[in-house]
Design a protein around this motif. Structure first.
Motif, PDB file in Angstrom:
ATOM      1  N   MET A   1      86.963 -22.630  50.010  1.00  0.00           N
ATOM      2  CA  MET A   1      87.455 -21.188  49.504  1.00  0.00           C
ATOM      3  C   MET A   1      87.543 -20.519  50.667  1.00  0.00           C
ATOM      4  SD  MET A   1      85.481 -18.121  47.371  1.00  0.00           S
ATOM      5  CE  MET A   1      84.500 -17.805  48.910  1.00  0.00           C
ATOM      6  N   GLY A   2      88.666 -19.851  51.149  1.00  0.00           N
ATOM      7  CA  GLY A   2      88.724 -19.012  52.123  1.00  0.00           C
ATOM      8  C   GLY A   2      88.193 -17.528  52.093  1.00  0.00           C
ATOM      9  N   THR A   3      87.936 -16.878  53.224  1.00  0.00           N
ATOM     10  CA  THR A   3      87.038 -15.633  52.925  1.00  0.00           C
ATOM     11  C   THR A   3      87.868 -14.799  53.946  1.00  0.00           C
ATOM     12  OG1 THR A   3      85.205 -16.188  54.442  1.00  0.00           O
ATOM     13  CG2 THR A   3      85.119 -16.676  51.807  1.00  0.00           C
ATOM     14  N   ASP A   4      88.270 -13.757  53.377  1.00  0.00           N
ATOM     15  CA  ASP A   4      88.965 -12.595  54.296  1.00  0.00           C
ATOM     16  C   ASP A   4      87.633 -11.787  54.866  1.00  0.00           C
ATOM     17  OD1 ASP A   4      90.071 -10.445  55.288  1.00  0.00           O
ATOM     18  OD2 ASP A   4      91.416 -10.060  53.709  1.00  0.00           O
ATOM     19  N   THR A   5      87.678 -11.592  56.159  1.00  0.00           N
ATOM     20  CA  THR A   5      86.528 -10.910  56.787  1.00  0.00           C
ATOM     21  C   THR A   5      86.551  -9.423  56.369  1.00  0.00           C
ATOM     22  OG1 THR A   5      87.876 -10.366  58.718  1.00  0.00           O
ATOM     23  CG2 THR A   5      86.684 -12.163  58.864  1.00  0.00           C
ATOM     24  N   LYS A   6      87.837  -8.890  55.570  1.00  0.00           N
ATOM     25  CA  LYS A   6      87.651  -7.538  55.198  1.00  0.00           C
ATOM     26  C   LYS A   6      87.074  -7.400  53.865  1.00  0.00           C
ATOM     27  CE  LYS A   6      91.546  -6.098  58.259  1.00  0.00           C
ATOM     28  NZ  LYS A   6      92.832  -5.590  58.140  1.00  0.00           N
ATOM     29  N   THR A   7      87.111  -8.414  53.046  1.00  0.00           N
ATOM     30  CA  THR A   7      86.563  -8.544  51.740  1.00  0.00           C
ATOM     31  C   THR A   7      85.287  -8.080  51.615  1.00  0.00           C
ATOM     32  OG1 THR A   7      87.991 -10.344  51.031  1.00  0.00           O
ATOM     33  CG2 THR A   7      86.403 -10.086  49.659  1.00  0.00           C
ATOM     34  N   MET A   8      84.845  -7.074  50.601  1.00  0.00           N
ATOM     35  CA  MET A   8      83.365  -6.584  50.329  1.00  0.00           C
ATOM     36  C   MET A   8      82.407  -7.865  50.038  1.00  0.00           C
ATOM     37  SD  MET A   8      81.692  -3.868  47.778  1.00  0.00           S
ATOM     38  CE  MET A   8      82.683  -2.660  48.729  1.00  0.00           C
ATOM     39  N   SER A  74      85.009  -8.925  45.185  1.00  0.00           N
ATOM     40  CA  SER A  74      83.981  -8.844  46.202  1.00  0.00           C
ATOM     41  C   SER A  74      83.336 -10.268  46.025  1.00  0.00           C
ATOM     42  CB  SER A  74      83.082  -7.960  45.924  1.00  0.00           C
ATOM     43  OG  SER A  74      82.574  -7.770  44.912  1.00  0.00           O
ATOM     44  N   LEU A  75      82.556 -10.552  47.064  1.00  0.00           N
ATOM     45  CA  LEU A  75      82.127 -11.882  47.124  1.00  0.00           C
ATOM     46  C   LEU A  75      80.619 -11.869  46.585  1.00  0.00           C
ATOM     47  CD1 LEU A  75      83.364 -13.187  50.673  1.00  0.00           C
ATOM     48  CD2 LEU A  75      84.229 -13.637  48.224  1.00  0.00           C
ATOM     49  N   ILE A  76      80.444 -12.726  45.698  1.00  0.00           N
ATOM     50  CA  ILE A  76      79.127 -12.689  45.002  1.00  0.00           C
ATOM     51  C   ILE A  76      78.462 -14.297  45.011  1.00  0.00           C
ATOM     52  CG2 ILE A  76      79.637 -10.886  43.527  1.00  0.00           C
ATOM     53  CD1 ILE A  76      80.078 -12.887  41.369  1.00  0.00           C
TER      54      ILE A  76
END
Length: 486
Positions: A1-8, A74-76
């Motif tokens: 899963m890619g994660t955007d650095t701006k994602t909370m 948001s990432l959990i």
């Protein structure tokens, strides 16, 4: 899963976890001493710092451990999600395995344990809402989102104290010992009594009370479920003897950092806000939230993934012990190592089978196939005790040949290097390995771990009986009856 650095990122770091412990007080008693912040006590601080490492893992392995929240993206932590597919179960497994590997499976109650429980309950909030308990179900769902979005660490206490097991729980101690409701105000209920066994309590943010056994229909005041902060007035926790060794990690590589602590919980007229009450006075619902939510399968999923990791650690210990001293060439040693490997493979197979047999339930939650786990639940307590015995037989008297780090660095270091060498290692490497293995099988922490494995999913004989009662006997009986009808 890619994660955007701006994602909370809602998943906490270890530093944030420790800040929470320091911010929110609690009444924990250990050796007659009252503690409000575990970081201030030498016997509790090491485990708190180790748990901080567990929270840091989810940032180190974002790809495997963090997923977008269904609410806002948001990432959990993945163990907070309500599983809606087989892939969700597999993702959860990978995350749990990484968390278990951090302590080699020694910590059974890392936060993922109750994350899985709460997400399972939230996925079947409709079960909680039966018999006009819609508000309790809404409270539960709101609480689930609160825990998920703040990445809280929970402990639970679902067993009433052992007073007289020959009587119903509600009758023990004249009905005053088991946790029960004693009053009600406009915005809170008042509860009194005790519960056991709140593992991880000194390091948790909140206490989650939910059903652990069936109740009689007349025992409504004992049929309560709720969650409250650890610092709630009237809430007290009494610790068992600590297994933490205030020594270096060479001498006690496990005991110096992984005692998750078990506590006895006392509720002294504790006020529980009504928006934190999930069940109040419904003995039928008290049973149904365990039987009808799929909880047993989900929590066994977490438990046996951790057990798989711990069995692998034990196998690794046995393999290294045998190779270090050269006894691996003996058939009887290989047979003992083979027994441990068999346990690993049967556990792995059960996990795979349980996930492969999972299916969507009436609430849209993917429910684990419990059959492999019901069998494993009866056998794992026996296996864990057997593993310790096998390791002791493999290591033999070598467990007694364990000078401390201070000895190795002291005036006798040359003698130790000469006389404590092993076939395939130097003295220091041999001593380090045997001290690690002894910390696993024979120290205070090792002994506590064996007792925990025997009983935390109920005792083996009861689970073996349950396995028989739940077994589908139709095919087996048909094989017999074909020869009785000639």
């Amino acid at each position: 899963m890619g994660t955007d650095t701006k994602t909370m990122i809602r998943a906490r770091t270890g530093e944030q976890f420790l800040e929470g412990l320091a911010k929110h007080g609690r009444e924990v008693w250990i050796n007659g001493e009252k503690v409000s912040n575990p970081l201030d006590h030498p016997l509790l601080a090491p485990t708190a710092k180790s748990l901080a490492g567990v929270f840091d893992l989810q940032h180190e392995y974002k790809e495997d451990m963090l997923v977008p929240s269904p609410d806002d993206g948001s990432l959990i932590n993945v163990t907070h999600i309500i599983p809606r597919s087989r892939e969700d179960l597999e993702s959860r497994r990978r995350a749990i395995e990484k968390m278990a590997a951090y302590s080699a499976g020694m910590m059974g109650r890392t936060p993922d344990y109750l994350n899985v429980t709460l997400s399972c309950f939230a996925g079947r909030a409709d079960v909680w809402g039966r018999r006009d308990n819609e508000q309790g179900a809404r409270n539960l769902m709101n609480y689930y989102k609160y825990v998920r979005d703040h990445d809280l660490s929970l402990t639970h206490a679902i067993i009433n104290p052992q007073v007289d097991r020959s009587k119903p729980e509600a009758e023990q101690g004249q009905g005053e010992v088991s946790l029960h409701k004693v009053g009600e105000m406009e915005d809170a209920i008042i509860v009194r009594g005790a519960r056991m066994l709140a593992t991880l309590a000194p390091f948790a943010d909140e206490l989650f009370i939910y059903p652990g056994s069936d109740l009689r229909t007349q025992d409504g005041r004992y049929a309560i479920a709720f969650a409250i902060p650890m610092g709630t007035p009237g809430l007290r926790f009494i610790c068992r003897d600590s297994a933490t060794k205030l020594r270096n990690s060479f001498d006690y590589p496990l005991s110096s950092r992984f005692d998750e602590m078990d506590t006895f919980v006392i509720f002294d007229d504790v006020e529980v806000p009504k928006d934190r009450v999930f069940l109040d006075g419904d003995p039928v619902g008290y049973s149904e939230v365990i039987s009808d939510t799929g909880w047993r399968g989900h929590i066994m999923h977490q438990a046996f993934i951790r057990a798989f990791v711990k069995l692998n650690f034990a196998f690794g210990l046995g393999h290294e012990l045998a190779n270090t001293t050269g006894v691996v060439r003996f058939d009887h040693i290989q047979e003992k190592l083979g027994q441990i490997w068999n346990m690993i493979e049967l556990t792995r197979s059960a996990i795979v089978a349980a996930e492969d047999g999972a299916s969507e339930d009436d609430g849209g939650v993917w429910r684990i196939d419990e059959r492999p786990f019901v069998s494993l639940r009866a056998e794992m307590p026996k296996w864990m005790g057997k593993v310790n015995e096998l390791l002791q037989l493999i290591g033999g008297g070598g467990f007694m040949l364990t000078p401390s780090k201070a000895d190795i660095d002291g005036p006798l270091k040359d003698d130790i290097a000469k006389y404590l060498q092993a076939a395939n290692s130097g003295a220091e490497e041999r001593i380090r390995l045997f001290r690690l293995a002894w910390d696993f099988v024979g120290s205070d922490l090792g002994s506590r771990g064996e007792l925990y494995e025997r009983f935390y999913l109920s005792d083996s004989w009861r689970m073996t009986t349950l396995a028989y009662n739940l077994a589908d006997k139709s095919f087996a009986s048909s094989l017999v009856k074909q020869f009785l009808q000639e």
